[in-house]
Design a protein around this motif. Sequence first.
Motif, PDB file in Angstrom:
ATOM      1  N   LYS A 267       0.770  -1.038   0.047  1.00 38.95           N
ATOM      2  CA  LYS A 267       0.015  -0.054  -0.158  1.00 38.95           C
ATOM      3  C   LYS A 267       0.866   1.102   0.103  1.00 38.95           C
ATOM      4  O   LYS A 267       0.525   2.277  -0.831  1.00 38.95           O
ATOM      5  CB  LYS A 267      -0.849   0.058   1.222  1.00 38.95           C
ATOM      6  CG  LYS A 267      -2.018   1.242   1.295  1.00 38.95           C
ATOM      7  CD  LYS A 267      -2.472   1.311   2.833  1.00 38.95           C
ATOM      8  CE  LYS A 267      -1.230   1.662   3.542  1.00 38.95           C
ATOM      9  NZ  LYS A 267      -1.657   2.258   5.076  1.00 38.95           N
ATOM     10  N   THR A 268       1.933   1.153   0.950  1.00 33.98           N
ATOM     11  CA  THR A 268       2.798   2.465   0.701  1.00 33.98           C
ATOM     12  C   THR A 268       3.619   2.683  -0.421  1.00 33.98           C
ATOM     13  O   THR A 268       3.639   3.776  -0.792  1.00 33.98           O
ATOM     14  CB  THR A 268       4.113   2.035   2.000  1.00 33.98           C
ATOM     15  OG1 THR A 268       3.340   2.011   3.186  1.00 33.98           O
ATOM     16  CG2 THR A 268       4.904   3.266   1.896  1.00 33.98           C
ATOM     17  N   ALA A 307      11.467   4.947   2.100  1.00 31.44           N
ATOM     18  CA  ALA A 307      12.035   5.360   3.203  1.00 31.44           C
ATOM     19  C   ALA A 307      11.426   6.703   3.820  1.00 31.44           C
ATOM     20  O   ALA A 307      11.168   7.210   4.960  1.00 31.44           O
ATOM     21  CB  ALA A 307      13.478   5.584   2.838  1.00 31.44           C
ATOM     22  N   TYR A 308      10.993   7.517   2.791  1.00 31.87           N
ATOM     23  CA  TYR A 308      10.281   8.839   3.002  1.00 31.87           C
ATOM     24  C   TYR A 308       9.080   8.504   4.031  1.00 31.87           C
ATOM     25  O   TYR A 308       8.959   9.173   5.178  1.00 31.87           O
ATOM     26  CB  TYR A 308      10.053   9.596   2.029  1.00 31.87           C
ATOM     27  CG  TYR A 308       9.543  11.030   2.242  1.00 31.87           C
ATOM     28  CD1 TYR A 308      10.502  12.210   2.109  1.00 31.87           C
ATOM     29  CD2 TYR A 308       8.351  11.429   2.602  1.00 31.87           C
ATOM     30  CE1 TYR A 308       9.905  13.293   2.118  1.00 31.87           C
ATOM     31  CE2 TYR A 308       7.841  12.607   2.700  1.00 31.87           C
ATOM     32  CZ  TYR A 308       8.565  13.594   2.718  1.00 31.87           C
ATOM     33  OH  TYR A 308       8.289  14.919   2.699  1.00 31.87           O
ATOM     34  N   GLN A 309       8.436   7.658   3.628  1.00 35.77           N
ATOM     35  CA  GLN A 309       7.058   7.094   4.334  1.00 35.77           C
ATOM     36  C   GLN A 309       7.096   6.796   5.471  1.00 35.77           C
ATOM     37  O   GLN A 309       6.439   6.869   6.352  1.00 35.77           O
ATOM     38  CB  GLN A 309       6.092   6.408   3.281  1.00 35.77           C
ATOM     39  CG  GLN A 309       4.758   6.322   3.786  1.00 35.77           C
ATOM     40  CD  GLN A 309       3.906   7.553   4.091  1.00 35.77           C
ATOM     41  OE1 GLN A 309       3.929   8.296   3.252  1.00 35.77           O
ATOM     42  NE2 GLN A 309       3.355   7.616   5.418  1.00 35.77           N
ATOM     43  N   VAL A 314       6.915   7.072  11.654  1.00 34.03           N
ATOM     44  CA  VAL A 314       7.501   7.606  12.871  1.00 34.03           C
ATOM     45  C   VAL A 314       7.392   9.022  13.421  1.00 34.03           C
ATOM     46  O   VAL A 314       6.824   8.974  14.512  1.00 34.03           O
ATOM     47  CB  VAL A 314       9.194   7.614  12.744  1.00 34.03           C
ATOM     48  CG1 VAL A 314       9.766   8.111  13.880  1.00 34.03           C
ATOM     49  CG2 VAL A 314       9.548   6.095  12.396  1.00 34.03           C
ATOM     50  N   LEU A 315       7.420  10.128  12.498  1.00 36.66           N
ATOM     51  CA  LEU A 315       7.100  11.435  12.727  1.00 36.66           C
ATOM     52  C   LEU A 315       5.545  11.600  13.308  1.00 36.66           C
ATOM     53  O   LEU A 315       5.366  12.527  13.903  1.00 36.66           O
ATOM     54  CB  LEU A 315       7.377  12.470  11.794  1.00 36.66           C
ATOM     55  CG  LEU A 315       8.911  12.448  11.384  1.00 36.66           C
ATOM     56  CD1 LEU A 315       9.082  13.286  10.325  1.00 36.66           C
ATOM     57  CD2 LEU A 315       9.728  13.012  12.697  1.00 36.66           C
ATOM     58  N   ASP A 316       4.807  10.752  12.867  1.00 33.61           N
ATOM     59  CA  ASP A 316       3.271  10.819  13.160  1.00 33.61           C
ATOM     60  C   ASP A 316       3.285  10.601  14.652  1.00 33.61           C
ATOM     61  O   ASP A 316       2.175  10.928  15.420  1.00 33.61           O
ATOM     62  CB  ASP A 316       2.598   9.916  12.264  1.00 33.61           C
ATOM     63  CG  ASP A 316       1.058  10.259  12.740  1.00 33.61           C
ATOM     64  OD1 ASP A 316       0.629  11.349  12.343  1.00 33.61           O
ATOM     65  OD2 ASP A 316       0.233   9.149  13.079  1.00 33.61           O
ATOM     66  N   PHE A 317       4.117   9.731  15.142  1.00 36.57           N
ATOM     67  CA  PHE A 317       4.230   9.377  16.714  1.00 36.57           C
ATOM     68  C   PHE A 317       5.127  10.509  17.503  1.00 36.57           C
ATOM     69  O   PHE A 317       4.870  10.478  18.830  1.00 36.57           O
ATOM     70  CB  PHE A 317       4.618   8.141  17.117  1.00 36.57           C
ATOM     71  CG  PHE A 317       3.528   6.939  16.490  1.00 36.57           C
ATOM     72  CD1 PHE A 317       2.370   6.873  17.098  1.00 36.57           C
ATOM     73  CD2 PHE A 317       3.547   6.498  15.244  1.00 36.57           C
ATOM     74  CE1 PHE A 317       1.428   5.985  16.717  1.00 36.57           C
ATOM     75  CE2 PHE A 317       2.930   5.349  14.855  1.00 36.57           C
ATOM     76  CZ  PHE A 317       1.881   5.112  15.611  1.00 36.57           C
ATOM     77  N   ALA A 385      13.727   2.149   7.189  1.00 34.70           N
ATOM     78  CA  ALA A 385      13.990   3.182   6.419  1.00 34.70           C
ATOM     79  C   ALA A 385      15.265   3.218   5.971  1.00 34.70           C
ATOM     80  O   ALA A 385      15.667   3.556   4.857  1.00 34.70           O
ATOM     81  CB  ALA A 385      13.352   4.598   7.181  1.00 34.70           C
ATOM     82  N   VAL A 386      16.270   3.033   6.863  1.00 33.15           N
ATOM     83  CA  VAL A 386      17.918   3.195   6.670  1.00 33.15           C
ATOM     84  C   VAL A 386      17.882   1.904   5.526  1.00 33.15           C
ATOM     85  O   VAL A 386      18.864   2.110   4.780  1.00 33.15           O
ATOM     86  CB  VAL A 386      18.386   2.815   7.988  1.00 33.15           C
ATOM     87  CG1 VAL A 386      19.922   2.292   7.542  1.00 33.15           C
ATOM     88  CG2 VAL A 386      18.338   4.010   8.838  1.00 33.15           C
ATOM     89  N   LYS A 387      17.288   0.867   5.312  1.00 33.82           N
ATOM     90  CA  LYS A 387      17.472  -0.061   4.537  1.00 33.82           C
ATOM     91  C   LYS A 387      17.111   0.333   3.152  1.00 33.82           C
ATOM     92  O   LYS A 387      17.752   0.086   2.226  1.00 33.82           O
ATOM     93  CB  LYS A 387      16.902  -1.395   4.975  1.00 33.82           C
ATOM     94  CG  LYS A 387      17.555  -2.267   5.949  1.00 33.82           C
ATOM     95  CD  LYS A 387      17.258  -3.419   6.100  1.00 33.82           C
ATOM     96  CE  LYS A 387      18.236  -4.665   6.966  1.00 33.82           C
ATOM     97  NZ  LYS A 387      17.948  -5.991   6.797  1.00 33.82           N
TER      98      LYS A 387
END
Length: 426
Positions: A267-268, A307-309, A314-317, A385-387
């Motif tokens: 989905k992402t 990675a951006y998503q 993370v930032l949503d939390f 995300a790093v991967k």
Amino acid sequence: MLIYRGLSRISRISKKTSFGRRWLPSHPLLSGASHSAAAAAADSSVKVLGCREAYSWSLPALHGIRHQIHHQSSSVIEDTDSQEQLDPFSLVADELSILAKRLRSMVVAEVPKLASAAEYFFKMGVEGKRFRPTVLLLMATALNVRVPEPLHDGVEDALATELRTRQQCIAEITEMIHVASLLHDDVLDDADTRRGIGSLNFVMGNKLAVLAGDFLLSRACVALASLKNTEVVTLLATVVEHLVTGETMQMTTSSDQRCSMDYYMQKTYYKTASLISNSCKAIALLAGQTAEVAILAFDYGKNLGLAYQLIDDVLDFTGTSASLGKGSLSDIQHGIITAPILFAMEEFPQLRTVVEQGFEDSSNVDIALEYLGKSRGIQKTRELAVKHANLAAAAIDCLPENNDEDVRKSRRALLDLTHRVITRNK
């Protein structure tokens, strides 16, 4: 289409790359994860075996984690002693200004209300980060398409100018599709803020917001048709299909799908990564690059987008409403399950019961956040995300060697963006 397969293909990690960056050997990431998403890359992932080198982001040991969400973080260490600092956005600042003016002229409508709605997020001051146009303009130069110098005349310069203009058109089309998707998403999510101001649906109503999104898509289609390249048209048309598919996947999930990392990443890809990956590929195709180079451009965009998503999740939390330009905790409050909760669920299976009950009851949100705070969900999401940042960087390193300074600067800037994506806080 499976998003993941074979991250282990990146088998050679250099301490110093040809662009002067040095990454420390990475720690084993996501060890013990039970799902395929943490261990594999996309079907079209770049086969980096045989490339000159492969980049690897490092995750130094994380200290002081005391089961607090805001303290679950990772850092990237880089050595830039021998390399000048590059601001990717400043490299294309002049072109971005041209694109911004052109976009404002492209979204003019005959009906005043529609015109006001369509230009809402293209007005000066609320254009956003212009991340996607920046990536695409840098990719154009990275593939050895020089910004033409107007001082020279001749056929070669005329062709270069025409090609660059066509690639700028891809950046404009991409931004219009992106903004249209934001307008539609805000209606579906009943959002009241976007980019730090009132969302269009909140200010002008749902009907006008939907029509403005449709109008932007129609203008993008007209611009796309003007390129007269059927392969590029197909790529960008597929993006629109993916946006609709991804949103539908988010709205209509079974219990098992809602708790599946594979489903979430699929989905992402549709909702976020397809646009930038296919647009990068379109840039390569317009430049007449080989199929192999076009795939590398696609892979860069795809993995950068994923990675951006993931960092967005993370930032949503961990972010604040002010820093994000929208409400924090917006996903979970809308019942959208993202990677941090999915990873937390692996450590605490009882969290699934809470997820299945839904989050209409705010007490369930509190319970989920408590489990997330005790888990490594935030850290594992950053690591995933790093991967993907690794894979994006590896794709750039696999591009054919080129000694042109502008090309090398643009490639370094594309690498720098992979760093910025995973270390940003807004």
